[in-house]
Structure formats: C-alpha cells, structure tokens
Design a protein around this motif. Structure first.
Motif, PDB file in Angstrom:
ATOM      1  N   THR A  53       0.787  -1.132   0.024  1.00 36.63           N
ATOM      2  CA  THR A  53      -0.004   0.363   0.143  1.00 36.63           C
ATOM      3  C   THR A  53       0.960   1.323   0.166  1.00 36.63           C
ATOM      4  O   THR A  53       2.334   1.202   0.412  1.00 36.63           O
ATOM      5  CB  THR A  53      -1.222  -0.400   1.436  1.00 36.63           C
ATOM      6  OG1 THR A  53      -1.791   1.055   1.024  1.00 36.63           O
ATOM      7  CG2 THR A  53       0.097  -0.230   2.069  1.00 36.63           C
ATOM      8  N   ASP A 105     -13.121   7.173  15.699  1.00 34.19           N
ATOM      9  CA  ASP A 105     -13.795   8.129  14.941  1.00 34.19           C
ATOM     10  C   ASP A 105     -15.036   8.903  15.286  1.00 34.19           C
ATOM     11  O   ASP A 105     -15.974   8.865  14.694  1.00 34.19           O
ATOM     12  CB  ASP A 105     -13.985   7.524  13.836  1.00 34.19           C
ATOM     13  CG  ASP A 105     -13.966   8.415  12.168  1.00 34.19           C
ATOM     14  OD1 ASP A 105     -13.385  10.084  12.385  1.00 34.19           O
ATOM     15  OD2 ASP A 105     -13.694   7.997  11.242  1.00 34.19           O
ATOM     16  N   THR A 137       0.162   4.191   2.085  1.00 36.14           N
ATOM     17  CA  THR A 137       0.654   4.770   3.204  1.00 36.14           C
ATOM     18  C   THR A 137       0.180   3.782   3.985  1.00 36.14           C
ATOM     19  O   THR A 137      -0.410   1.871   4.018  1.00 36.14           O
ATOM     20  CB  THR A 137      -0.996   4.996   3.665  1.00 36.14           C
ATOM     21  OG1 THR A 137      -2.303   4.571   3.238  1.00 36.14           O
ATOM     22  CG2 THR A 137      -0.807   6.249   2.342  1.00 36.14           C
ATOM     23  N   PRO A 138       1.560   3.846   5.438  1.00 30.33           N
ATOM     24  CA  PRO A 138       1.190   2.271   6.126  1.00 30.33           C
ATOM     25  C   PRO A 138       0.082   2.540   7.287  1.00 30.33           C
ATOM     26  O   PRO A 138      -0.547   3.816   7.416  1.00 30.33           O
ATOM     27  CB  PRO A 138       2.753   2.876   7.701  1.00 30.33           C
ATOM     28  CG  PRO A 138       2.519   4.973   7.383  1.00 30.33           C
ATOM     29  CD  PRO A 138       1.710   4.835   5.388  1.00 30.33           C
ATOM     30  N   PRO A 139      -0.117   1.293   8.147  1.00 27.72           N
ATOM     31  CA  PRO A 139      -1.616   1.180   8.746  1.00 27.72           C
ATOM     32  C   PRO A 139      -1.386   2.465   9.742  1.00 27.72           C
ATOM     33  O   PRO A 139      -0.669   2.482  10.709  1.00 27.72           O
ATOM     34  CB  PRO A 139      -1.456  -0.003   8.777  1.00 27.72           C
ATOM     35  CG  PRO A 139      -0.470  -0.056   8.587  1.00 27.72           C
ATOM     36  CD  PRO A 139       0.517   0.403   7.791  1.00 27.72           C
ATOM     37  N   SER A 140      -2.984   3.008   9.810  1.00 31.07           N
ATOM     38  CA  SER A 140      -2.805   3.887  11.028  1.00 31.07           C
ATOM     39  C   SER A 140      -3.295   3.154  12.463  1.00 31.07           C
ATOM     40  O   SER A 140      -3.272   4.097  13.985  1.00 31.07           O
ATOM     41  CB  SER A 140      -3.979   4.940  10.815  1.00 31.07           C
ATOM     42  OG  SER A 140      -5.049   4.588  10.765  1.00 31.07           O
ATOM     43  N   GLY A 141      -3.956   2.154  12.763  1.00 29.30           N
ATOM     44  CA  GLY A 141      -3.784   1.514  13.262  1.00 29.30           C
ATOM     45  C   GLY A 141      -5.342   1.311  13.960  1.00 29.30           C
ATOM     46  O   GLY A 141      -6.363   2.310  13.043  1.00 29.30           O
ATOM     47  N   THR A 142      -6.288   1.140  14.872  1.00 31.08           N
ATOM     48  CA  THR A 142      -7.386   1.858  15.732  1.00 31.08           C
ATOM     49  C   THR A 142      -7.595   2.796  15.798  1.00 31.08           C
ATOM     50  O   THR A 142      -6.542   3.049  17.202  1.00 31.08           O
ATOM     51  CB  THR A 142      -8.107   0.291  16.243  1.00 31.08           C
ATOM     52  OG1 THR A 142      -7.299   0.355  17.384  1.00 31.08           O
ATOM     53  CG2 THR A 142      -7.879  -0.796  15.154  1.00 31.08           C
ATOM     54  N   HIS A 143      -8.528   3.744  15.662  1.00 29.56           N
ATOM     55  CA  HIS A 143      -8.462   5.204  16.550  1.00 29.56           C
ATOM     56  C   HIS A 143      -9.402   4.995  17.226  1.00 29.56           C
ATOM     57  O   HIS A 143     -11.027   4.652  15.690  1.00 29.56           O
ATOM     58  CB  HIS A 143      -7.698   5.765  16.433  1.00 29.56           C
ATOM     59  CG  HIS A 143      -7.662   6.237  14.856  1.00 29.56           C
ATOM     60  ND1 HIS A 143      -7.317   5.652  13.488  1.00 29.56           N
ATOM     61  CD2 HIS A 143      -8.841   7.436  13.992  1.00 29.56           C
ATOM     62  CE1 HIS A 143      -7.865   6.106  12.382  1.00 29.56           C
ATOM     63  NE2 HIS A 143      -8.822   7.021  13.217  1.00 29.56           N
TER      64      HIS A 143
END
Length: 68
Positions: A18, A28, A20-26
């Motif tokens: 991909t 919203d 962009t790197p994964p942003s993880g869960t947060h």
C-alpha cells in the motif's frame, strides 16, 4: 506466490503493498458526530409525519378487526 513476484525491488512485505502505512485503530469522533446530526435531522423531518402514520395504522387496525 513465487519469489519472482517479489523481485520488483519492493521493500514492503507482501501483505502491506500500500502507499500509506496502516494507522491502527482509533475512535472516529467526527463520523460519530455526523451520524448523530443525520439522526436528529431525520427525526425533525419525520416527526410531523408521525401523527398521520398513527391515524393510518389505527384505521387499518379497526378495518381489520371489523372484517373478521
């Protein structure tokens, strides 16, 4: 997949192909607020229709019980 597919010089592991790197869960919070605004807007729009729906439902119920 074979090793020949990985020969393009990519430094990323295969599952992370991909941009962009994964942003993880947060949480919203912005989307949560938008959902509440849409819900409240629908309630404001549909609340005047509610008495009409109740009258139609009551008429249908009375007609159904008289027909039996």
């Amino acid at each position: 997949m074979s090793d020949a597919d990985n020969a393009d010089g990519s430094r990323l592991p295969e599952p992370l192909r991909t941009v962009t790197p994964p942003s993880g869960t947060h949480p919203d919070a912005q989307m949560d607020a938008i959902g509440w605004v849409i819900l409240l807007g629908l309630l404001v729009l549909l609340l005047p229709v509610l008495p009409v729906l109740v009258v139609v439902w009551l008429i249908d119920t009375v007609r159904g019980s008289l027909g039996q």
